[in-house]
Design an enzyme around this catalytic site. Structure first.
Site, mmCIF file in Angstrom:
data_model
loop_
_atom_site.group_PDB
_atom_site.id
_atom_site.type_symbol
_atom_site.label_atom_id
_atom_site.label_comp_id
_atom_site.label_asym_id
_atom_site.label_seq_id
_atom_site.Cartn_x
_atom_site.Cartn_y
_atom_site.Cartn_z
ATOM 1 N N ASP A 63 41.729 38.382 38.064
ATOM 2 C CA ASP A 63 42.807 37.840 37.089
ATOM 3 C C ASP A 63 43.744 36.930 37.927
ATOM 4 O OD1 ASP A 63 43.946 37.967 34.313
ATOM 5 O OD2 ASP A 63 45.561 38.740 35.667
ATOM 6 N N GLU B 180 29.436 43.609 52.700
ATOM 7 C CA GLU B 180 29.058 44.718 53.432
ATOM 8 C C GLU B 180 28.166 45.741 52.507
ATOM 9 O OE1 GLU B 180 32.021 47.392 54.685
ATOM 10 O OE2 GLU B 180 33.234 45.699 55.507
HETATM 11 C C1 BGC Z 1 44.531 37.291 31.736
HETATM 12 C C2 BGC Z 1 45.497 37.610 30.210
HETATM 13 C C3 BGC Z 1 46.625 38.185 30.940
HETATM 14 C C4 BGC Z 1 47.396 37.418 32.226
HETATM 15 C C5 BGC Z 1 48.168 38.491 33.022
HETATM 16 C C6 BGC Z 1 45.541 36.339 32.379
HETATM 17 O O1 BGC Z 1 44.685 35.404 33.187
HETATM 18 O O2 BGC Z 1 43.354 37.066 31.255
HETATM 19 O O3 BGC Z 1 44.910 38.318 29.419
HETATM 20 O O4 BGC Z 1 47.715 38.300 29.944
HETATM 21 O O5 BGC Z 1 46.320 37.120 33.012
HETATM 22 O O6 BGC Z 1 47.508 39.401 33.591
#
Ligand code: BGC
Length: 516
Positions: free
Chosen positions: A201, A250
């Site tokens: 993310d 790994e």
């Molecule tokens: C996720 C979102 C989220 C944000 C903060 C984004 O890239 O896909 O859904 O709100 O990151 O974590």
């Protein structure tokens, strides 16, 4: 079949709260996902990417993680996770989990310890705290992606802390070695449990420019279509991935990292894909592109050229839990759906990996008329409704034609209301019905399996807003315009068409694959 599964896989995004609800509390859960694995196997997907299911106060639908090693009780427990993973593997489906390293939840024990500790303490060094000099003036001009300032004061008014997203999502300080060690350990925790990879993310976040300088302009940065900023796409972030890659290597089983990296060019995105970094990075260019041949072709060429430069697969996406569903982006209604199917068929014939967002295989549209009181997206609330937010693409899936939640769960109102019209778009309504979107997806994915692209050579355009190419295994023609285009010259045996051909013409907003 390519040597690595992740170079040409079809990967299905499951958004746990909205996929399937086994316990009837109105919110999806891991047991619900497990129960629907046969459905995913029949769809023909190679892997699942699962959005966060970790312990969380759910202020950003789980992208606010309070404990990276625990399952949120709303979704189940570690036993449920293991059973779901085992069933997926038994069905030949891999599982990629979401990792959220840019920020934690403010409920995370680290942030709670930081608040309890003094300014300058090691506990506060895990985040970005700054002294308050003027209570009206934050340390810099950065704005939260969800609206409002990116800084909030501690209750005693002595310090600010940084949060690029909601105030309940404090940013971690990646200059601190302890943060690095913690995430390496979290990676191992899930790798040891058997996951096949991680979607990272805000993979372009984490590292901030030294001194946290102001951005240009008023400090507002859009997440979607972002440019480089003192907090996004900093070169230093690549050093982190160079320490992660050896860890995943790994483990047996060809496991992967996929980056959610919003960059301002395919070239900068490809830097995340150098051989000692990540395996895939979502290409959001087609999410942003208008439905026009010229824009699609440009995005396709650029992705292919840049990714070839680093030896990485192209990674195609049209929808996810953060953007308006593509049926609606393309105008909605029958025309929007026709175009959405054509775009999907196009993606499935491009070289590389295709991500499918849950519900697109049913032809679901964005729910635009959710009342304010049911909306949960922090961006809606932080901007006083100015940003409509992402709830409209997160409405629970319809599995059945009838029932309180259209088969989403055995009982209970779903956490977001479903449109009544979704009864006709339910799995039950579409399953086995020739011409349904679901059967189209099944057929398209199955046909792709026997006709894997090995490259892309553009052929002469059949019309002004249409293109054609040979992917080494089939010939594809896509008509972005509204008028039919002649396609008889591209082949005689139709492998699949998103709409019926008439007199050797492909209708507007449609795609066709011919055998070579
Ligand atoms: C996720 C979102 C989220 C944000 C903060 C984004 O890239 O896909 O859904 O709100 O990151 O974590």
């Amino acid at each position: 079949m390519s040597e690595h599964w992740w170079r040409d896989a079809v990967i299905y995004q499951v958004y746990p709260r909205s996929f399937a609800d086994a316990d009837g509390d109105g919110m999806g859960d891991l047991e619900g996902i497990r129960s629907r694995i046969p459905y995913l196997a029949a769809l023909g997907v190679d892997a699942i990417w699962l959005s966060p299911f970790y312990a969380s106060p759910q202020r950003d639908a789980g992208y606010d993680v309070a404990d990276y090693r625990a399952i949120d009780p709303r979704f189940g427990d570690l036993g449920d996770f293991d059973r779901m993973l085992a069933d997926a593997h038994a069905a030949g489906i891999r599982l990629i989990v979401d990792l959220v390293p840019n920020h934690t939840s403010s409920d995370h024990e680290w942030f709670q310890a930081a608040l309890a500790a003094a300014p300058g303490s090691p506990e506060r060094e895990r985040y970005h705290f700054r002294d308050v000099t003027d209570p009206e003036v934050p340390p810099n001009n950065w704005q939260s992606i969800f609206g409002g300032p990116a800084w909030t004061k501690t209750d005693d008014g002595a310090q600010w802390y940084l949060h690029l997203f909601d105030s309940s999502q404090p940013d971690l300080n990646w200059d601190n070695p302890e943060v690095h060690e913690e995430f390496k350990s979290v990676l191992r925790f899930w790798l040891d449990r058997g996951v096949d990879g991680f979607r990272i993310d805000v993979a372009h976040g984490m590292v901030k420019a030294p001194g946290l300088p102001d951005t240009g302009g008023d400090g507002t940065i859009e997440m979607i279509g972002t440019t480089q900023a003192p907090f996004f796409d900093q070169d230093g972030v690549h050093d982190i991935y160079r320490t992660w890659r050896p860890i995943i290597e790994e483990y047996e089983g060809d496991r992967i990292f996929v980056a959610e990296a919003w960059t301002d060019s395919a070239e900068r995105r490809s830097l995340y894909l150098r051989p000692d970094e990540l395996h895939q990075a979502f290409n959001f260019d087609l999410v942003l592109a208008p439905f026009r041949a010229v824009d699609f072709r440009k995005a396709i060429d650029s992705e292919i050229a840049n990714n070839a430069g680093v030896g990485a697969p192209c990674t195609w996406v049209l929808s996810n839990h953060d953007v308006q569903r593509h049926v609606t982006r393309y105008g909605g209604g029958e025309r929007g759906l026709a175009r959405a199917k054509a775009a999907t068929q196009l993606l499935l014939s491009l070289p590389g990996v295709v991500y499918v967002y849950q519900g697109e295989e049913l032809g679901l549209d964005e729910v635009l008329d959710l009342p304010a009181e049911v909306r949960q997206d922090p961006s809606f609330h932080r901007t006083g409704g100015e940003q409509i937010g992402r709830d409209g693409c997160r409405v629970p899936l319809p599995w059945a034609k009838e029932g309180v939640s259209l088969g989403f769960g055995p009982a209970g109102e779903p956490w977001l209301p479903q449109p009544a019209a979704w009864s006709d778009l339910s799995v039950e309504a579409e399953d086995g019905v020739p011409g349904s979107t679901l059967e189209f997806y099944r057929q398209a994915i199955a046909t792709r399996k026997g006709h894997k692209a090995t490259g892309l050579t553009w052929l002469a355009d059949p019309g002004e807003d249409a293109f054609a190419f040979d992917n080494g295994a089939l010939v594809a023609v896509v008509n972005f315009g509204d008028e039919p285009v002649p396609v008889a010259g591209y082949g005689t045996e139709v492998l699949l068409a998103s709409a019926d051909l008439a007199d050797g013409h492909l209708p507007g907003g449609a795609a066709v694959w011919f055998a070579k």
